[in-house]
Design a protein around this motif. Sequence first.
Motif, PDB file in Angstrom:
ATOM      1  N   ARG A 194       0.828  -1.198   0.000  1.00  0.00           N
ATOM      2  CA  ARG A 194       0.000   0.000   0.000  1.00  0.00           C
ATOM      3  C   ARG A 194       0.870   1.258   0.000  1.00  0.00           C
ATOM      4  O   ARG A 194       0.580   2.230  -0.692  1.00  0.00           O
ATOM      5  CB  ARG A 194      -0.923   0.010   1.219  1.00  0.00           C
ATOM      6  CG  ARG A 194      -2.087   0.951   1.040  1.00  0.00           C
ATOM      7  CD  ARG A 194      -2.989   0.933   2.245  1.00  0.00           C
ATOM      8  NE  ARG A 194      -2.522   1.880   3.243  1.00  0.00           N
ATOM      9  CZ  ARG A 194      -3.293   2.843   3.765  1.00  0.00           C
ATOM     10  NH1 ARG A 194      -4.541   2.956   3.382  1.00  0.00           N
ATOM     11  NH2 ARG A 194      -2.810   3.659   4.659  1.00  0.00           N
ATOM     12  N   ALA A 195       1.927   1.211   0.808  1.00  0.00           N
ATOM     13  CA  ALA A 195       2.820   2.368   0.858  1.00  0.00           C
ATOM     14  C   ALA A 195       3.420   2.631  -0.520  1.00  0.00           C
ATOM     15  O   ALA A 195       3.555   3.784  -0.937  1.00  0.00           O
ATOM     16  CB  ALA A 195       3.924   2.127   1.879  1.00  0.00           C
ATOM     17  N   THR A 196       3.760   1.536  -1.232  1.00  0.00           N
ATOM     18  CA  THR A 196       4.330   1.705  -2.570  1.00  0.00           C
ATOM     19  C   THR A 196       3.324   2.387  -3.494  1.00  0.00           C
ATOM     20  O   THR A 196       3.637   3.331  -4.201  1.00  0.00           O
ATOM     21  CB  THR A 196       4.698   0.331  -3.159  1.00  0.00           C
ATOM     22  OG1 THR A 196       5.297  -0.442  -2.135  1.00  0.00           O
ATOM     23  CG2 THR A 196       5.638   0.484  -4.321  1.00  0.00           C
ATOM     24  N   GLU A 197       2.076   1.871  -3.453  1.00  0.00           N
ATOM     25  CA  GLU A 197       1.043   2.443  -4.310  1.00  0.00           C
ATOM     26  C   GLU A 197       0.884   3.930  -4.064  1.00  0.00           C
ATOM     27  O   GLU A 197       0.716   4.720  -4.972  1.00  0.00           O
ATOM     28  CB  GLU A 197      -0.307   1.773  -4.025  1.00  0.00           C
ATOM     29  CG  GLU A 197      -0.522   0.488  -4.766  1.00  0.00           C
ATOM     30  CD  GLU A 197      -1.693  -0.275  -4.175  1.00  0.00           C
ATOM     31  OE1 GLU A 197      -2.624   0.398  -3.677  1.00  0.00           O
ATOM     32  OE2 GLU A 197      -1.662  -1.522  -4.191  1.00  0.00           O
ATOM     33  N   MET A 198       0.917   4.303  -2.763  1.00  0.00           N
ATOM     34  CA  MET A 198       0.667   5.702  -2.429  1.00  0.00           C
ATOM     35  C   MET A 198       1.918   6.553  -2.591  1.00  0.00           C
ATOM     36  O   MET A 198       1.860   7.764  -2.458  1.00  0.00           O
ATOM     37  CB  MET A 198       0.167   5.807  -0.984  1.00  0.00           C
ATOM     38  CG  MET A 198      -1.145   5.074  -0.789  1.00  0.00           C
ATOM     39  SD  MET A 198      -1.624   5.040   0.940  1.00  0.00           S
ATOM     40  CE  MET A 198      -2.111   6.736   1.161  1.00  0.00           C
ATOM     41  N   GLY A 199       3.025   5.893  -2.868  1.00  0.00           N
ATOM     42  CA  GLY A 199       4.270   6.642  -3.046  1.00  0.00           C
ATOM     43  C   GLY A 199       4.757   7.300  -1.766  1.00  0.00           C
ATOM     44  O   GLY A 199       5.410   8.326  -1.795  1.00  0.00           O
ATOM     45  N   ARG A 200       4.389   6.709  -0.630  1.00  0.00           N
ATOM     46  CA  ARG A 200       4.830   7.299   0.643  1.00  0.00           C
ATOM     47  C   ARG A 200       5.722   6.304   1.380  1.00  0.00           C
ATOM     48  O   ARG A 200       5.683   5.100   1.133  1.00  0.00           O
ATOM     49  CB  ARG A 200       3.599   7.652   1.494  1.00  0.00           C
ATOM     50  CG  ARG A 200       2.726   8.690   0.810  1.00  0.00           C
ATOM     51  CD  ARG A 200       2.099   9.679   1.768  1.00  0.00           C
ATOM     52  NE  ARG A 200       1.292   9.044   2.786  1.00  0.00           N
ATOM     53  CZ  ARG A 200      -0.006   9.241   2.941  1.00  0.00           C
ATOM     54  NH1 ARG A 200      -0.662  10.039   2.129  1.00  0.00           N
ATOM     55  NH2 ARG A 200      -0.666   8.659   3.906  1.00  0.00           N
ATOM     56  N   PRO A 201       6.542   6.803   2.300  1.00  0.00           N
ATOM     57  CA  PRO A 201       7.508   5.894   2.934  1.00  0.00           C
ATOM     58  C   PRO A 201       6.879   4.971   3.986  1.00  0.00           C
ATOM     59  O   PRO A 201       5.725   5.160   4.387  1.00  0.00           O
ATOM     60  CB  PRO A 201       8.498   6.837   3.589  1.00  0.00           C
ATOM     61  CG  PRO A 201       7.749   8.099   3.803  1.00  0.00           C
ATOM     62  CD  PRO A 201       6.749   8.196   2.703  1.00  0.00           C
ATOM     63  N   ILE A 202       7.666   3.993   4.391  1.00  0.00           N
ATOM     64  CA  ILE A 202       7.300   3.099   5.489  1.00  0.00           C
ATOM     65  C   ILE A 202       8.157   3.483   6.677  1.00  0.00           C
ATOM     66  O   ILE A 202       9.369   3.666   6.540  1.00  0.00           O
ATOM     67  CB  ILE A 202       7.599   1.646   5.089  1.00  0.00           C
ATOM     68  CG1 ILE A 202       6.634   1.221   3.987  1.00  0.00           C
ATOM     69  CG2 ILE A 202       7.504   0.725   6.281  1.00  0.00           C
ATOM     70  CD1 ILE A 202       7.193   0.170   3.130  1.00  0.00           C
ATOM     71  N   LEU A 203       7.525   3.637   7.824  1.00  0.00           N
ATOM     72  CA  LEU A 203       8.275   4.015   9.027  1.00  0.00           C
ATOM     73  C   LEU A 203       8.501   2.773   9.873  1.00  0.00           C
ATOM     74  O   LEU A 203       7.555   2.043  10.174  1.00  0.00           O
ATOM     75  CB  LEU A 203       7.478   5.054   9.816  1.00  0.00           C
ATOM     76  CG  LEU A 203       8.201   5.668  11.006  1.00  0.00           C
ATOM     77  CD1 LEU A 203       9.231   6.662  10.539  1.00  0.00           C
ATOM     78  CD2 LEU A 203       7.206   6.348  11.928  1.00  0.00           C
ATOM     79  N   PHE A 204       9.740   2.531  10.223  1.00  0.00           N
ATOM     80  CA  PHE A 204      10.044   1.356  11.046  1.00  0.00           C
ATOM     81  C   PHE A 204      10.668   1.806  12.354  1.00  0.00           C
ATOM     82  O   PHE A 204      11.724   2.443  12.361  1.00  0.00           O
ATOM     83  CB  PHE A 204      11.023   0.434  10.297  1.00  0.00           C
ATOM     84  CG  PHE A 204      11.164  -0.926  10.915  1.00  0.00           C
ATOM     85  CD1 PHE A 204      10.540  -2.023  10.362  1.00  0.00           C
ATOM     86  CD2 PHE A 204      11.915  -1.107  12.067  1.00  0.00           C
ATOM     87  CE1 PHE A 204      10.666  -3.280  10.930  1.00  0.00           C
ATOM     88  CE2 PHE A 204      12.042  -2.357  12.651  1.00  0.00           C
ATOM     89  CZ  PHE A 204      11.407  -3.441  12.077  1.00  0.00           C
ATOM     90  N   ILE A 205      10.005   1.517  13.465  1.00  0.00           N
ATOM     91  CA  ILE A 205      10.519   1.900  14.788  1.00  0.00           C
ATOM     92  C   ILE A 205      10.902   0.628  15.543  1.00  0.00           C
ATOM     93  O   ILE A 205      10.042  -0.192  15.849  1.00  0.00           O
ATOM     94  CB  ILE A 205       9.461   2.663  15.606  1.00  0.00           C
ATOM     95  CG1 ILE A 205       8.880   3.823  14.801  1.00  0.00           C
ATOM     96  CG2 ILE A 205      10.048   3.163  16.921  1.00  0.00           C
ATOM     97  CD1 ILE A 205       9.830   4.953  14.579  1.00  0.00           C
ATOM     98  N   PRO A 206      12.184   0.446  15.843  1.00  0.00           N
ATOM     99  CA  PRO A 206      12.609  -0.815  16.482  1.00  0.00           C
ATOM    100  C   PRO A 206      12.574  -0.763  18.007  1.00  0.00           C
ATOM    101  O   PRO A 206      13.355  -1.447  18.652  1.00  0.00           O
ATOM    102  CB  PRO A 206      14.050  -0.953  15.985  1.00  0.00           C
ATOM    103  CG  PRO A 206      14.520   0.457  15.861  1.00  0.00           C
ATOM    104  CD  PRO A 206      13.333   1.307  15.536  1.00  0.00           C
ATOM    105  N   GLY A 207      11.702   0.032  18.589  1.00  0.00           N
ATOM    106  CA  GLY A 207      11.670   0.136  20.051  1.00  0.00           C
ATOM    107  C   GLY A 207      12.745   1.082  20.535  1.00  0.00           C
ATOM    108  O   GLY A 207      13.487   1.660  19.725  1.00  0.00           O
ATOM    109  N   ILE A 208      12.854   1.246  21.838  1.00  0.00           N
ATOM    110  CA  ILE A 208      13.821   2.227  22.336  1.00  0.00           C
ATOM    111  C   ILE A 208      14.946   1.592  23.144  1.00  0.00           C
ATOM    112  O   ILE A 208      15.705   2.299  23.774  1.00  0.00           O
ATOM    113  CB  ILE A 208      13.143   3.313  23.177  1.00  0.00           C
ATOM    114  CG1 ILE A 208      12.437   2.704  24.381  1.00  0.00           C
ATOM    115  CG2 ILE A 208      12.189   4.134  22.360  1.00  0.00           C
ATOM    116  CD1 ILE A 208      12.194   3.710  25.471  1.00  0.00           C
ATOM    117  N   LEU A 209      15.043   0.262  23.132  1.00  0.00           N
ATOM    118  CA  LEU A 209      16.152  -0.335  23.867  1.00  0.00           C
ATOM    119  C   LEU A 209      17.319  -0.654  22.930  1.00  0.00           C
ATOM    120  O   LEU A 209      17.182  -0.624  21.718  1.00  0.00           O
ATOM    121  CB  LEU A 209      15.701  -1.595  24.609  1.00  0.00           C
ATOM    122  CG  LEU A 209      14.781  -1.354  25.803  1.00  0.00           C
ATOM    123  CD1 LEU A 209      14.497  -2.662  26.509  1.00  0.00           C
ATOM    124  CD2 LEU A 209      15.376  -0.356  26.779  1.00  0.00           C
TER     125      LEU A 209
END
Lengths: 327, 209, 402, 224
Positions: free
Chosen positions: C185-200
Amino acid sequence: MKTKEFIVTAIIIVVLLLCKFVLPKPIQFSPTISWIVTILLGLVFAFIFYLTIKGKPVERRIVFLLVGISLVVPFFMQFKLPLKISPEVQQVYDKLASLPPGSKVLASFDYDPPSAPELQPMAEAFVKYAFEHDIKIIMMGLWPQGPQQANQAVEAAFEENPALRDQVKYGVDYVNLGFQSGNEFVVLRMGESFKSMFPSDLNYTPYDSIPLLKNVSNFSNIDWSINFSAGKPGTVEWIQVAVDRYNLPMSAGNTAVQAPMVYPYLNAGQLLGLMGGMSGAAEFEKLTNLPGKATTFLLSQTFAHVVVILFIIIGNVAFLRSRKETK
Amino acid sequence: METFGIWLAALLTIGIISFLYKDNVLYKACESIFVGISAGYWFITYYWDNLYRKFYLGVTDMDNPHRFFLWIAFALGVMMLTRLIGKIGWLSRWPLAFIVGATAGLYMMTYFVSNAFVQVGATIKLPPDFGSVGSYISFGMIALGTFSGLVYFFFSKEHKGVFGGTAKLGIWFLMVTFGASFGYTVMSRMSLMLGRLDFLFGEWLGMIN
Amino acid sequence: MLNRVLLLCLALVWTVSVSVTAQDVAEGGIDTLSLPLPAPAQNVVAANHVYDDGEVIDVNWDKSPDDPENILGYIVYRAETDGAFDSIRTLLPGETFFSDDNVEDEIPYKYQIGVIGENGVSLSGESELAVATWELFNFGMWNTFLWMFVFCGSVIGFIISAKSGRKLYIRKIGGLEALEEAVGRATEMGRPILFIPGILDMDDVQTLAAITILGKVARVVADYDSKIRMPVSRSLVLTAARETIKESYTSAGRPDGYNEDMVQYVTDEQFGYVAAVNGIMVREKPATCLYLGAFFAESLILAETGNSIGAIQIAGTARPGQLPFFVAACDYTLIGEELFAASAYLSEDPKQLGSLKGQDVGKVIAMFGLLVGTAAMTLSVAWQVPATQWILDLMNNLFTTN
Amino acid sequence: MKREIPIAITFIVGTVFALAYFIPREPFSLFERQFGDWFGIIAAFAIWLGALNLMKISAMKIARKKPDFIYASLIILSFLVMIFFGFYEGYKGLFAEPQFSYRDAGTGFNWLYEYVYSALSATMFALLAFFVASASYRAFRARNLEATLLLIAAFFVMLGRVPVGDMLTTWMPIGYTMSDWANWIMSVPNTAGQRAIMIGIALGLVSTSLRIILGLERSYLGGE
């Protein structure tokens, strides 16, 4: 739009300055006014309820404002609230009260100022009680700011009861070992030897020249320990290492967020008693008969809980109604 | 200096709270100061606690029989910095491999013991206040809840039939758990705000008795 | 030569201490005539501290009847087989236990406890000789070892059997099925994917799990040629994440698509980090937000902000306290163990799936323990069936640490 | 070679550290105790990478005169101020008689910590109170049976933990008021649920660790 924001800012500044310099202080509401304010708040909620059901939910900012008001207003009220003691807190108190004079308690302060509102009242009540009953405290912290919080608790105890200032001696009745980085590995090494982890105390006094620590080489010389924890490293790490591997008897005071996660350890007997959040602190203050900040804030806390519950109810009633209509 | 500090803190506190109304200049400034100050704080803390206290004091302490090991850690740390030099950047994988391996090995044991092994044992042990019918029901419910929760996490079987029913029961227990967590979280968050409001209205404005 | 010097030293120490002790006793003896000494401690027992490196002897005794009113404390004396007693530690009243961690292994020691009164020291009887011995293996943890062995064995066993081509069934896991769709879906919309790996940091296994999932996600991202944004709060995670994404792009055959700035360090401080991530979300409006790893209070802020920009959100954490907020605000949530299962599941590599089967074996063991344990408990408590008692004892032995 | 050696390191270190749990004898017992120090030292080097990355990004913003370059310079400025006090007072304290720490009360570093850092982080943290309330109003809906259970449990716990809960249920028999219900929820269903989650997590964690040690998971090591 810009002018509107400017006016809002100006009003806030003026109001704050008025509060700071003009208003007579401290402010206290009489019971009648307290009741009137409470009822007014209730009416506001009734109005929000009406709006939401009509399909016009209020803005986020209104919600924020209401929460703010219901937290602040009770500061000035004087309702007395009855408080029931939960078994977990009772267990902490019983454990503490059963210690004979001269017992050595290890207290780890694993939190920083942001979590202090919940944990500092517990720490203060504990320190005061220990000093008054000649229980020796060995303080430390797995968080860099923990030892400062410990010193604040000691200072608070002295302010409350000035007689203690002469009675309680640093190095003999309590000692602050300071902070050591390394999370659970600090605990692990303390299991072998405290001295290897804390060659000196917070004031750079060598470990061996502190009278209280003469006979303390590791956990086996500690009668009981308590841990004030706001996250990781904290109670869970202490349990995994000190309790499970070195059989240290331990109780804990936790922020409310952490508390539910700790219950399984409580049920398993790995933890002997638990104070959870500000209400746990208030109960502990009641048991030790040393009312402090937690008791004062209990009313605000109560208001806040009721407000959140009302918001949930309002939101859900509107939701259920709209679902019924669409069906 | 203390009075100035309290005023500054009050200003910053209001700056952050102002975000609730709208994203604004004061908030953005506070946010940037926050990022900078906190990055600096941690940088300094790491330096003094780890490089100075742990490494420097460790290797210069002639009574420490294990000071040789600290040099290994130092070497691994330096390898970490090879990332800054493109060509030999792959050397930084060594310290990474070391940390990942050690973490995996260590936590494997502590978690297995404290979180799985002891918890199973605790569930089948009599609680100290055992005796009444109520306490027996509690005991049974904990066992049932833990059991059905585990069924929910089971990967090898579709959630259907009796198995699916048990999994359903498991998710109910999980939901009550989440509800309890939610309730406690609300309590905690409100307490923290109370702390800040106490600072504003008590310490700064002096309005609270 | 060295031996002789040592012997000489020992002899010296011995003479000095004997004379000192003799004096003590003599003084005590005189005082006894006028004033009474405190009652001595009883039953001094010294024993090797088991399952250690031969470093500790534990000494226990019964309190002096005069403790705590009339005594000032205890003195622990220690001697080698034929040597004289040396005082090694002074203790406060109320103590009945001392761990002597200053012993040489394989040398027998005996102990004696002195009770200090106002007028002198009264001595207890001597303990039996005790030797601190080292053990290579901690047999106190035999049951832990057993279960660990069975569990790891079954994980490895399933991995091997999967390798040899056996088909393994794993049920569908909702959140993970949705992952590819979310990237698409992100590809279709041409917007990025946000990846948050936690804070540790990398020393938390949840972060490790997040990084391994990142590998699979980045692979899909590279295949679809969409963009990934990853602000991190730890420098080690920065390094690991860069390596991971680079590897995914390389294995997708597009090494040129990788760019170092996909991963960016903000600050170690929890809320400084969250404030910055919030900014990125509001400015760049990612179509998909993935929160996988160890989360604390920031979970609510992240999920709420993600909600307000209308992103598809998939979360996963093993921190139960944060799960309610993810459950309420995200489209899919991986609960606890599912987070750890995710990377194996996503890889569709039979070897990895084998390890999930192994996890199930662990659950079967736990469930078996629960079932048998509670049944035996019920029978033995409610109906006093005698035969169940030994089952109960067995279960307790199998699931209790020492 | 670029991958084999790291994989071997992971395998050896992981195995040794796991076995060390059962072996009280040195050097095994030592590894475990020293890991904290090692990790700290490596992380202290790694934070240079992070700090430089932060500086680089902020500096680029300033150089490109992006609209928010003022904020980027604020980041750099406050970072440098904190670093300055940390180093300056740290070394000053080291050679002073008696010694003091840069964290002690009265230092500039501590002043910044107390009045800037603490104020900001505590307030950021406290903002959650408002977000929780707004989430309760908008997000927590009794959509299905599961969500309803969640809300009911939250209701009992929230009311039971403050005196008003008991005040509302005084008509119930003793031992069955709101706070008792809250206690029961915490110590029975909550314990059961937490335990199931904990056991699951532990098993997942062990198997993930095992995969890492065996070298089945190695994407974090990058490619050739």
